[in-house]
Design a protein around this motif. Structure first.
Motif, mmCIF file in Angstrom:
data_model
loop_
_atom_site.group_PDB
_atom_site.id
_atom_site.type_symbol
_atom_site.label_atom_id
_atom_site.label_comp_id
_atom_site.label_asym_id
_atom_site.label_seq_id
_atom_site.Cartn_x
_atom_site.Cartn_y
_atom_site.Cartn_z
ATOM 1 N N SER A 58 -15.618 50.550 36.710
ATOM 2 C CA SER A 58 -16.131 49.185 36.879
ATOM 3 C C SER A 58 -17.461 49.125 37.604
ATOM 4 N N ILE A 59 -18.040 50.269 37.956
ATOM 5 C CA ILE A 59 -19.214 50.233 38.821
ATOM 6 C C ILE A 59 -20.515 50.459 38.056
ATOM 7 N N PHE A 108 -7.536 47.356 34.848
ATOM 8 C CA PHE A 108 -7.811 47.286 36.280
ATOM 9 C C PHE A 108 -8.413 45.922 36.580
ATOM 10 N N PRO A 109 -8.207 45.419 37.799
ATOM 11 C CA PRO A 109 -8.687 44.071 38.121
ATOM 12 C C PRO A 109 -10.212 44.024 38.213
ATOM 13 N N GLU A 110 -10.743 42.879 37.871
ATOM 14 C CA GLU A 110 -12.179 42.637 38.045
ATOM 15 C C GLU A 110 -12.482 42.737 39.532
ATOM 16 N N PRO A 111 -13.457 43.569 39.919
ATOM 17 C CA PRO A 111 -13.735 43.666 41.354
ATOM 18 C C PRO A 111 -14.341 42.358 41.860
ATOM 19 N N ARG A 155 -11.914 46.482 30.536
ATOM 20 C CA ARG A 155 -11.451 46.706 31.910
ATOM 21 C C ARG A 155 -10.192 47.574 31.909
ATOM 22 N N ARG A 156 -10.277 48.691 31.192
ATOM 23 C CA ARG A 156 -9.149 49.620 31.065
ATOM 24 C C ARG A 156 -9.373 50.853 31.934
ATOM 25 N N VAL A 157 -8.292 51.379 32.438
ATOM 26 C CA VAL A 157 -8.328 52.614 33.208
ATOM 27 C C VAL A 157 -8.601 53.772 32.247
ATOM 28 N N LEU A 158 -9.420 54.710 32.693
ATOM 29 C CA LEU A 158 -9.702 55.921 31.913
ATOM 30 C C LEU A 158 -8.941 57.096 32.502
ATOM 31 N N LEU A 159 -8.376 57.904 31.646
ATOM 32 C CA LEU A 159 -7.778 59.167 32.063
ATOM 33 C C LEU A 159 -8.767 60.246 31.654
ATOM 34 N N ILE A 160 -9.318 60.942 32.647
ATOM 35 C CA ILE A 160 -10.319 61.969 32.338
ATOM 36 C C ILE A 160 -9.862 63.348 32.796
ATOM 37 N N GLU A 161 -10.337 64.341 32.098
ATOM 38 C CA GLU A 161 -10.236 65.734 32.525
ATOM 39 C C GLU A 161 -11.647 66.076 32.976
#
Length: 158
Positions: free
Chosen positions: A95-96, A135-138, A73-79
């Motif tokens: 998360s989707i 990021f929080p669990e939706p 549940r980690r945020v991704l930094l994308i280009e």
């Protein structure tokens, strides 16, 4: 485990390995590794040869980063390069959904830049870095809101 499966797992774990390193890890000759890689490539496994050795194609590396982000549940930094070639840097919450359709892989994620759900084609993601930020669990309410707000609306790509 079949030797070719073991070869794929070694590459997934290490990122890039020379034929000599793979041969040593698998207990086979360098010639056998070269032959196995050729067979895997014929079967559609996206293995490339770069200056550092054998590695997976960029899309495969992006999928690996997405998998790690999903699990933790980690945020991704994308280009991300859109269809017009414009590249943007974005933080997304994957998360989707991650899935394939029509010969392409897609990530459906919450995009912090657009503050909305977006669909990202993996072959347009130029890099993906798993951040330390979680990021929080939706919750059910958030998922219901997302489903209601996006029901029947064609997916927007970013």
């Amino acid at each position: 485990m079949h030797r070719r499966d073991a070869l794929v797992e070694e590459l997934r774990a290490a990122g890039s390995l020379s034929a000599r390193e793979l041969a040593s890890r698998l207990g086979v000759s360098k010639r056998t590794v070269v032959r196995d890689v050729a067979k895997l490539r014929e079967a559609g496994v996206p293995i490339l040869l770069d200056p550092g050795g054998y590695t997976f194609a960029r899309v495969e590396m992006v999928k690996r980063a997405i998998d790690r982000a999903l699990l933790g549940r980690r945020v991704l930094l994308i280009e991300y390069g859109d269809g017009k070639g414009t590249v943007t840097s974005r933080k997304v919450e994957p998360s989707i959904c991650l899935g394939g359709r029509g010969g392409h892989w897609y990530l459906v994620a919450w995009c912090r830049l657009r503050e909305d759900v977006r669909v990202f084609r993996l072959d347009r993601i130029l890099s993906a870095v798993v951040t330390a930020e979680r990021f929080p669990e939706p919750g059910r309410a958030r998922l219901a809101t997302l489903a209601r707000d996006h029901a029947g609306i064609p997916a927007r790509t970013s």
